[in-house]
Design a protein around this motif. Structure first.
Motif, PDB file in Angstrom:
ATOM      1  N   ILE A 188      -7.770  -1.006   1.174  1.00  0.00           N
ATOM      2  CA  ILE A 188      -7.620  -0.295   0.627  1.00  0.00           C
ATOM      3  C   ILE A 188      -7.708  -0.157  -1.084  1.00  0.00           C
ATOM      4  O   ILE A 188      -8.297   1.211  -1.430  1.00  0.00           O
ATOM      5  CB  ILE A 188      -6.025   0.002   0.870  1.00  0.00           C
ATOM      6  CG1 ILE A 188      -5.661  -0.477   1.720  1.00  0.00           C
ATOM      7  CG2 ILE A 188      -5.341   1.590   0.252  1.00  0.00           C
ATOM      8  CD1 ILE A 188      -6.109   0.571   2.750  1.00  0.00           C
ATOM      9  N   GLY A 235      -4.391  -4.918   0.759  1.00  0.00           N
ATOM     10  CA  GLY A 235      -5.077  -4.583  -0.505  1.00  0.00           C
ATOM     11  C   GLY A 235      -6.010  -4.644  -0.931  1.00  0.00           C
ATOM     12  O   GLY A 235      -6.624  -3.605  -1.799  1.00  0.00           O
ATOM     13  N   VAL A 260       0.808  -1.342  -0.022  1.00  0.00           N
ATOM     14  CA  VAL A 260      -0.403   0.012   0.598  1.00  0.00           C
ATOM     15  C   VAL A 260       0.873   0.924  -0.214  1.00  0.00           C
ATOM     16  O   VAL A 260       0.650   2.026  -0.821  1.00  0.00           O
ATOM     17  CB  VAL A 260      -1.184   0.119   1.334  1.00  0.00           C
ATOM     18  CG1 VAL A 260      -1.513   1.614   1.123  1.00  0.00           C
ATOM     19  CG2 VAL A 260      -2.110  -0.814   0.977  1.00  0.00           C
TER      20      VAL A 260
END
Length: 575
Positions: free
Chosen positions: A199, A196, A23
């Motif tokens: 986000i 992941g 991220v």
């Protein structure tokens, strides 16, 4: 808590770190891309559309010193460095690599370097896993497992591909399948993928319409695409190697070279700005068929992509090769599909479907990892309908690529460093052999005051490549090679003492060092042999270690290891 459950728990922790690292890394790429291209457009407005040329130069000027002085391991596409750490250092990676790789690769990509993000994030995740293992003083086997957890977790998080990340770690990083490693790696990739998805969203990296083949009669066309993908992948691998050699030959400090490479990349990108960075916009365009590109333009685009990627990496840039492989595969597949559709419009599917399969075929041929390629491309597109032609093309491309060039884009660096192994297997043997077990103790020495004329007579009846200078107490005074003897003879120094012609600032090895330590010294200083001295008295000669000694000892150990493995397998079979 048993050791296996502890390893699974650490796999979860590593997956969390790899997911967070992915991220952060993608945020850095977006930030630097905005800084370079958007702010750069204002800063260099006087250059018009040509302002993009200077961006990769500036990026190279920044990352060159950063890599050279802080973490040389951050140079290149990252995966070979992970494989080397797993193979010959027990999975040990310096903690600073994660930070330096994050910055160097994000700046390189953000400034227009023609590389991808998968190699860096794999190296970032593996560095986190290795650091955790080293803090807990774990064994080499478990350290390697956590390195694989970190690498697979990084891939899973950045591409929303937990299966592809797991198989990437098992097939490429570890290079073998073990029950002990499987569970932690899978847990790590699932954990990282969850980070992941929270986000970036639970969506594939590429939005692709539902494609399907017209009939099973079309499968030979995908087999042909696999055959065509192999030379493209081999060309990328060979061009990166060639670019590394060409830039290393430039008589300038290595930290300057990325800026020089940036100049060429900047000029190449003028043809099509999608040649800068990861190029996902162009891949998406080819996968959806939003435009109808000309066949010649796709061929030119693929050629320029190879040039831009090899220049970026060869000059010392930092970034991955997965995205460039997808870019090349999409261009190749789209071009092939356009040509085929013109010849047989009623018997073939649309060109974008060939672009999708071409992505997997080129990456499979470059990496020699067909399972990983099939799974990652499937997860990138979420298109199950094309799984069968994808498998056909990937299998064909790997077999063809191996026949054309036996090394993959990942393990070629290990080979160029003198370690000829398949995916790094058995390189750990170099750490299990001591110099004292491989060195030559029957060393022919000469007195420092010996005239060159007498040494010349001795060398005519000897197979040695070098002669240590040692006095009666076996104290080392220097080393003279046969090449130095020949040069001295041609210069007419026959009556001079050998001490005046020899090398006195020596690279030495110690008996307790590993064969890997000795091999690094031999390769780093480009010498064929080095003296072995007493660790308590560095002037006392105890032997010589040569390249031939290291190869002989390694081969013997390799035979013993394989024999032991076969015996173990037989024992387990009959128990």
């Amino acid at each position: 808590m048993t050791g296996q459950w502890a390893l699974i728990l650490l796999g979860v922790v590593t997956g969390l770190g790899a997911g967070g690292g992915a991220v952060l890394f993608r945020w850095l790429i977006r930030t630097f891309t905005h800084l370079f291209f958007d702010s750069g457009a204002s800063l260099f407005a006087f250059m018009g559309s040509y302002y993009v040329i200077v961006l990769p130069i500036i990026g190279g000027a920044i990352i060159g010193p950063m890599i050279c002085f802080l973490a040389p391991e951050a140079k290149g596409h990252g995966v070979p460095e992970i494989m080397e750490a797993v193979a010959i250092r027990g999975g040990r990676i310096r903690a600073r690599v994660a930070a330096v790789k994050s910055l160097a690769s994000s700046i390189c990509i953000g400034s227009g370097g023609s590389v991808g993000r998968e190699g860096p994030i794999a190296q970032i995740g593996s560095a986190l896993g290795s650091t955790l293992a080293q803090l807990l003083h774990m064994s080499d086997i478990r350290t390697r497992t956590l390195v694989a957890c970190g690498a697979g977790g990084g891939i899973a998080a950045t591409f929303n591909a937990p299966l592809g990340g797991a198989f990437f770690a098992l097939e490429l990083i570890l290079g073998r399948w073990t029950a002990e490693a499987f569970a932690p790696v899978v847990i790590a990739t699932v954990t990282a993928a969850a980070i992941g998805r929270s986000i970036f969203g639970d969506v594939p990296s590429f939005a692709v319409p539902e494609y399907s083949i017209s009939s099973f009669i079309e499968l030979p066309a995908f087999l042909l695409l696999g055959l065509l993908a192999a030379p493209v992948a081999v060309a990328l691998t060979r061009m990166i190697t060639l670019a590394e050699d060409l830039f290393e030959a430039i008589p300038l400090p290595p930290y300057v070279l990325p800026a020089i490479g940036g100049l060429l990349v900047g000029c190449v990108g003028l043809y099509d700005h999608t040649l800068y960075g990861v190029g996902y916009g162009k891949i998406q365009e080819l996968l959806t068929g939003g435009t109808s590109p000309l066949l010649w333009s796709l061929l030119l685009l693929a050629s320029l992509k190879i040039l831009a990627t090899s220049t970026t990496l060869g000059s010392g840039g930092s970034g991955g090769v997965f995205s460039p492989s997808l870019y090349l595969g999409a261009a190749l597949g789209a071009g092939f599909g356009i040509l085929l559709h013109r010849v047989m419009p009623g018997m073939t599917t649309v060109p974008p479907a060939y672009a999708l399969v071409g992505m997997g075929a080129v990456f499979a041929a470059a990496s020699h990892a067909p399972i990983t390629s099939v799974l990652i491309v499937f997860e990138l597109t979420a298109d199950y309908r094309m799984m069968l032609p994808l498998m056909v093309a990937c299998g064909t491309s790997v077999l063809t690529a191996r026949a054309m060039y036996r090394f993959s884009i990942y393990n070629i660096k290990l080979v160029r460093r003198g370690v000829h192994v398949q995916l790094g297997h058995d390189v750990n043997l170099l750490n299990d052999i001591k110099v004292e077990d491989a060195m030559t103790t029957d060393v022919v020495t000469v007195l420092p005051e010996t005239p060159l004329r007498e040494l010349l007579k001795l060398s005519e009846h000897s197979t040695c490549d070098a002669f240590p200078l040692a006095d009666a107490q076996q104290r080392l005074h220097g080393l003279i090679t046969c090449d130095e003897v020949r040069r001295a003879v041609s210069d007419g120094h026959l009556d001079d003492p050998v001490s005046s012609l020899a090398t006195h600032r020596l690279i030495v090895a110690f008996p307790h060092e590993t064969l890997n330590d000795a091999l690094r010294k031999l390769g780093l200083h480009d010498v064929a042999q080095i003296p072995v001295v007493d660790p308590e008295d560095h002037t006392r000669l105890v032997g010589m270690i040569t390249r031939k000694d290291t190869v002989t000892a390694y081969n013997r150990a390799l035979v013993r290891a394989h024999t032991a493995l076969e015996e173990t397998a037989k024992t387990e079979l009959f128990e």
